[in-house]
Design a protein around this motif. Structure first.
Motif, PDB file in Angstrom:
ATOM      1  N   VAL A 163       8.956 -62.253   3.863  1.00  0.00           N
ATOM      2  CA  VAL A 163       8.246 -63.643   3.816  1.00  0.00           C
ATOM      3  C   VAL A 163       6.775 -63.318   4.580  1.00  0.00           C
ATOM      4  O   VAL A 163       5.507 -63.782   3.857  1.00  0.00           O
ATOM      5  CB  VAL A 163       8.927 -64.816   4.266  1.00  0.00           C
ATOM      6  CG1 VAL A 163       7.808 -65.982   4.401  1.00  0.00           C
ATOM      7  CG2 VAL A 163       9.981 -65.147   3.373  1.00  0.00           C
ATOM      8  N   ALA A 176       2.956 -63.369   2.955  1.00  0.00           N
ATOM      9  CA  ALA A 176       2.293 -64.399   3.465  1.00  0.00           C
ATOM     10  C   ALA A 176       0.532 -63.815   4.024  1.00  0.00           C
ATOM     11  O   ALA A 176      -0.546 -64.103   3.652  1.00  0.00           O
ATOM     12  CB  ALA A 176       2.519 -65.273   4.594  1.00  0.00           C
ATOM     13  N   VAL A 229      -1.438 -62.512   0.949  1.00  0.00           N
ATOM     14  CA  VAL A 229      -1.965 -63.575   0.426  1.00  0.00           C
ATOM     15  C   VAL A 229      -3.275 -63.940   1.115  1.00  0.00           C
ATOM     16  O   VAL A 229      -4.353 -64.247   0.838  1.00  0.00           O
ATOM     17  CB  VAL A 229      -1.148 -64.905   0.067  1.00  0.00           C
ATOM     18  CG1 VAL A 229      -1.913 -66.059  -0.410  1.00  0.00           C
ATOM     19  CG2 VAL A 229      -0.149 -64.304  -0.881  1.00  0.00           C
ATOM     20  N   LEU A 230      -3.088 -64.247   2.620  1.00  0.00           N
ATOM     21  CA  LEU A 230      -3.976 -64.660   3.339  1.00  0.00           C
ATOM     22  C   LEU A 230      -5.384 -63.789   3.145  1.00  0.00           C
ATOM     23  O   LEU A 230      -6.578 -63.886   3.253  1.00  0.00           O
ATOM     24  CB  LEU A 230      -3.633 -64.590   4.909  1.00  0.00           C
ATOM     25  CG  LEU A 230      -4.574 -65.208   5.944  1.00  0.00           C
ATOM     26  CD1 LEU A 230      -5.103 -66.469   5.480  1.00  0.00           C
ATOM     27  CD2 LEU A 230      -3.892 -65.205   7.415  1.00  0.00           C
TER      28      LEU A 230
END
Length: 210
Positions: A23, A27, A30-31
């Motif tokens: 996860v 994340a 994506v950031l």
């Protein structure tokens, strides 16, 4: 039974850790992509010595070209989907003034011309970009252009309802820009200016020519 249960408990802890790591990596990815896209929409600066910065003009130019292309494509799409038709450049009273001015200018000096609905940005320039933007799309009703294709005088037709809304403020902007450029500004008032008066005005503004 104690040992197998301990092994299962340890496996459960590892599984939770693995899920957390997966996860976290998703994340972070994506950031990072969001930050990259955000930077692409703004100017990029590269650091120099002592904390100074200078723009990366190649990136700026490329982004500007991309945006211009996207904008032009959207404009073309809308134009292709719409209908257009020709219309008169001047209304009836403006046409009468234009014809009277044109006849007077031709009689006075055939090398001069009368232009109609001319954007100030076409014959004025300024090193101040914001000041130029303020006048670029504003127009004068008529412009007297000399033999060298330079506008020497601007004439504004003050028809009925001309001074409604912010017209006076817009006129003030145009007057000041024209004054600084050394271009004359003259008003032609509807209903109070005859062809004879226009001829006398042209005789004052246009030098006599063959």
């Amino acid at each position: 039974m104690g040992a197998p249960m301990d092994m299962l408990a340890g496996l459960g802890d590892n599984a939770s850790l693995i899920i957390f790591l997966v996860v976290f990596l998703v994340a972070a990815t994506v950031l990072k992509e969001l930050l990259r896209r955000n930077r692409s929409r703004h100017y990029r600066f590269r650091p120099k010595a002592r904390g100074n910065f200078r723009p990366d003009w190649k990136v700026i130019a490329r982004n500007g070209e991309d945006q211009a292309l996207a904008s032009a494509s959207e404009q073309l799409r809308r134009v292709m989907a719409a209908d257009f038709k020709s219309r008169a450049l001047l209304n009836r009273s403006e046409t009468q003034v234009f014809k009277a001015l044109d006849a007077a200018v031709v009689a006075r000096n055939p090398s001069w011309q009368v232009m109609a609905q001319v954007s100030l940005g076409e014959f004025l320039s300024s090193p101040d970009r914001s000041a130029y933007a303020a006048i670029n799309s504003k127009r004068v009703d008529f412009a007297l252009m000399d033999a060298d294709c330079r506008v020497r005088h601007a004439l504004e037709y003050q028809g009925n309802g001309h001074h409604q809304g912010s017209a006076a403020a817009r006129d003030a902007v145009k007057k000041e820009a024209l004054r600084k450029a050394g271009i004359g500004y003259h008003e032609v008032v509807a209903g109070h200016t005859t062809p004879a008066e226009l001829r006398r005005l042209i005789e004052k503004l246009v030098p006599h020519g063959c």
